[in-house]
Design a protein around this motif. Structure first.
Motif, short mmCIF file in Angstrom:
data_model
loop_
_atom_site.label_atom_id
_atom_site.label_comp_id
_atom_site.label_asym_id
_atom_site.label_seq_id
_atom_site.Cartn_x
_atom_site.Cartn_y
_atom_site.Cartn_z
N ARG A 190 0.78 -1.20 0.10
CA ARG A 190 -0.09 0.00 -0.05
C ARG A 190 0.75 1.24 0.08
NH1 ARG A 190 -5.28 0.37 1.28
NH2 ARG A 190 -5.03 -1.55 2.34
N ILE A 191 0.50 2.21 -0.87
CA ILE A 191 1.46 3.31 -1.09
C ILE A 191 0.98 4.32 0.14
CG2 ILE A 191 2.01 5.24 -2.38
CD1 ILE A 191 2.98 2.43 -3.46
N PRO A 192 1.72 4.84 0.78
CA PRO A 192 1.13 5.43 2.21
C PRO A 192 0.34 6.53 1.97
CG PRO A 192 3.52 5.68 2.19
CD PRO A 192 3.02 4.71 1.11
N ARG A 193 0.75 7.38 0.94
CA ARG A 193 -0.01 8.70 0.67
C ARG A 193 -0.58 8.61 -0.66
NH1 ARG A 193 4.83 13.17 0.20
NH2 ARG A 193 5.38 12.85 -1.91
N ARG A 194 -1.66 9.25 -0.89
CA ARG A 194 -2.42 9.53 -2.08
C ARG A 194 -1.43 10.24 -3.18
NH1 ARG A 194 -7.91 8.70 -2.02
NH2 ARG A 194 -8.83 8.21 -0.02
N THR A 195 -1.71 9.67 -4.22
CA THR A 195 -1.17 10.03 -5.58
C THR A 195 -1.85 10.15 -6.59
OG1 THR A 195 1.14 9.91 -6.73
CG2 THR A 195 0.10 7.94 -6.02
N THR A 196 -1.48 10.45 -7.81
CA THR A 196 -1.94 10.58 -9.09
C THR A 196 -1.42 9.79 -10.17
OG1 THR A 196 -3.03 13.03 -9.10
CG2 THR A 196 -2.67 12.09 -11.01
N VAL A 197 -2.18 8.83 -10.54
CA VAL A 197 -1.63 8.01 -11.61
C VAL A 197 -1.79 8.51 -12.89
CG1 VAL A 197 -1.58 5.44 -12.41
CG2 VAL A 197 -1.97 6.02 -9.99
N ALA A 198 -1.12 9.34 -13.35
CA ALA A 198 -1.33 10.08 -14.57
C ALA A 198 -1.39 9.23 -15.76
CB ALA A 198 -0.48 11.22 -14.57
N ALA A 199 -2.45 9.89 -16.72
CA ALA A 199 -2.22 9.02 -18.07
C ALA A 199 -1.09 9.13 -18.74
CB ALA A 199 -3.43 9.87 -19.05
N MET A 200 -0.83 8.13 -19.46
CA MET A 200 0.52 7.91 -20.32
C MET A 200 1.60 8.22 -19.40
SD MET A 200 -0.61 6.44 -22.93
CE MET A 200 0.89 6.33 -23.74
N GLN A 201 1.80 7.60 -18.32
CA GLN A 201 2.86 8.17 -17.37
C GLN A 201 3.30 6.82 -16.41
OE1 GLN A 201 2.73 10.84 -13.74
NE2 GLN A 201 3.51 12.18 -15.22
N MET A 202 4.57 6.89 -16.25
CA MET A 202 5.07 6.15 -15.09
C MET A 202 5.37 6.87 -13.81
SD MET A 202 7.69 3.50 -17.27
CE MET A 202 7.04 2.68 -18.76
N LYS A 203 5.19 6.21 -12.90
CA LYS A 203 5.52 6.94 -11.37
C LYS A 203 5.99 6.02 -10.58
CE LYS A 203 2.36 9.61 -9.32
NZ LYS A 203 3.03 10.91 -9.10
#
Length: 530
Positions: free
Chosen positions: A345-358
């Motif tokens: 579980r990623i501990p904080r919220r994040t944006t999984v953006a379109a056409m992107q790697m994070k």
């Protein structure tokens, strides 16, 4: 007569009213759980070819009048599997559900307007003044657009004068974003918050690790990263993100893709055909790409003064293909159990953006103790002339608390380095399989030249044999060498200068080779059935 009117009114009342379109609110609380592609190795991911999937859950506000409605959820992930969608929290009954894949685009808008009337804005070739005329689109394809006016059929933008057009009505059945629609019956007006959960393709993740060896060669500092990939056109904003490690058994589901042909409104550039000379080295393009910071450079080239747009190659501009965007933030993932699988579980919220790697932090550990050893193998059945084997340097540790680890490690790529001349120098890039707690970790660094090994057959008489292996260490430090014996199980070793041990089902001889020295190992035996 009155009874007939009453009967007709009752029949009309029994006929359901036509469904009205209602759009649900924008996604609120979003959660996404990403599952790894079970058929991909530990190699790199490609955004246009992601074989993993995700479970997306989002809350939305829905306000419905009484009656039958087509409830649209605009902005779902375009890789959605419609059959997997589950809608909870809606008191009204769901009759059917559909994925509306006809997205709004110039081509789809053109195709939707076929047979309809558009307003054509063009230039009168005699007076040079702008005029407007009603026209009907007859056909629209990659070859161009044909329309019909009071003067007959002609191709769009082939008059040699500026021509544009405007649609007379909104695009029916087209959506600017991927949309899931459901038919619902609301017995009374409602306003509720619902949760939409569905599977979506076009996601994946992998793990990568960096191990930095200390100067003493006894421990390393380990950092692990999770790379999340979203190959869809929709971003999941401010989402709670989880990943699942392990290979899930899943049937292949075809992704719905809009393969409709493109409709392009093109002909010649904005001159008469008699004014255009044949210039093969200067290709004409009708649509200018948007290059952000390079926009001005694109337009201010000397060759643009005549209004003709040239290619980026002619302007010596940098490549137009940008690298895959990767964003990074550091926050160590929290490991949990999901049945027989592992969930991080990623501990904080994040944006999984379109056409992107994070990338997000998986772990960070210091002082992971390890041992370095060297290894190669010998096949006893090979009884020919002397031969040499390549020696491989290895790092070995154990995934437990005593070695500063002790948590499940997803499969991924390792980068091993150490400081040399004041800067980190890469030693190797081995791969790691899915490793459970308390399992052994062995990482191959690569072949070495300071350690050589030679095999020689001393005896080959019927079922009896004798072998000699000479290991030479040209280095300045003593090393541990593990000679793996690969032979048929019916070959029995009855005599050896070093005891033969069995480790994890593998027979081997373990020996220490002093610095700048050689050690000769002899071993003999027979076939067990002799």
């Amino acid at each position: 007569m009155r009874w007939l009117i009453a009967l007709l009114l009752s029949l009309l009342a029994a006929v359901p009213a036509a469904a009205r379109d209602v759009v649900a609110g924008a996604p609120g609380d979003v959660s996404v759980t990403i599952y790894r592609d079970p058929y991909r190795s530990e190699g790199a991911m490609e955004l246009n070819d992601l074989g993993g999937f995700a479970v997306v859950s989002e809350s939305r506000r829905v306000t419905l009048p009484a009656g039958r409605h087509r409830l649209r959820f605009v902005g779902v992930v375009d890789g959605i599997v419609p059959a997997s969608a589950v809608l909870s929290g809606l008191p009204a009954g769901v009759i059917e559900r559909n994925q509306d894949a006809a997205l709004l685009s110039p081509s789809s808008l053109m195709r939707a307007a076929r047979g309809k009337t558009i307003m054509l804005n063009r230039t009168n070739p005699v007076t040079g003044k702008p005029v407007r005329a009603a026209a009907e689109i007859v056909s629209a394809s990659e070859e161009g657009v044909v329309f019909r006016t009071a003067e007959g059929n002609e191709a769009l933008r082939c008059s040699g004068y500026p021509e544009t057009f405007r649609y007379g009505r909104d695009a029916e059945g087209l959506f600017a974003q991927p949309t899931l629609s459901v038919m619902v019956d609301a017995p009374q007006p409602i306003s509720v918050k619902v949760t939409l959960t569905y599977l979506a393709q076009g996601f994946d993740w992998n793990a990568s690790y960096n191990a930095r060896l200390n100067a003493a060669g006894t421990a390393f500092d380990l950092g692990g990263w999770i790379t999340l990939a979203n190959g869809n056109s929709i971003s999941l904003e401010n989402a709670q993100v989880q990943i699942v490690a392990g290979r899930l058994n899943r049937s292949v589901v075809d992704r719905i893709v809009d393969n409709s042909p493109q409709a392009i409104a093109r002909c010649w550039p904005m001159e008469k055909t008699s004014d255009i000379t044949n210039k093969p080295d200067r290709p004409y393009v009708m649509v200018q790409p948007y290059l952000e910071g390079r926009y001005r450079r694109w337009h201010e080239g000397d060759d643009d003064k005549d209004g003709i747009v040239v290619t980026a190659q002619r302007l010596n501009a940098p490549s137009l293909s940008a690298p895959t965007p990767v964003s990074v933030f550091s926050a160590e993932a929290i490991q949990e159990q999901l049945g027989d699988l592992k969930l991080y579980r990623i501990p904080r919220r994040t944006t999984v953006a379109a056409m992107q790697m994070k990338q997000t932090r998986l772990l960070e550990r210091s002082g992971v103790a390890y041992e370095r050893y060297y290894t190669s193998s010998v096949y006893i059945g090979n009884r020919g002339s002397p031969w040499f084997e390549t020696t491989i340097a290895m790092l070995r540790t154990r995934n437990d608390k005593q070695h500063a680890l002790g948590l499940p490690l997803p499969a991924g790529v390792f980068l091993i380095d150490q400081f040399q001349f004041g800067r980190p120098m890469v030693l190797a890039e081995p791969t790691l399989r899915d490793t459970a707690t308390d399992e052994k970790i062995e990482l191959a660094i690569g072949s070495v030249s300071d350690v050589t090994i030679e095999h020689r057959c001393l005896k080959n008489e019927g079922a009896k044999y004798a072998m000699q292996t000479t290991i030479s260490n040209a280095g300045t430090s003593a090393i541990q060498y593990e000679l793996v014996i690969e032979n048929d199980l019916d070959m029995k070793i009855s005599d050896s200068t070093v005891p033969v041990i069995e480790r994890d089902g593998v027979r081997m001889m373990v020996v220490t080779i002093p610095a700048e020295s050689s050690v000769a190992l002899t071993y003999a035996g027979t076939h067990q059935d002799s």
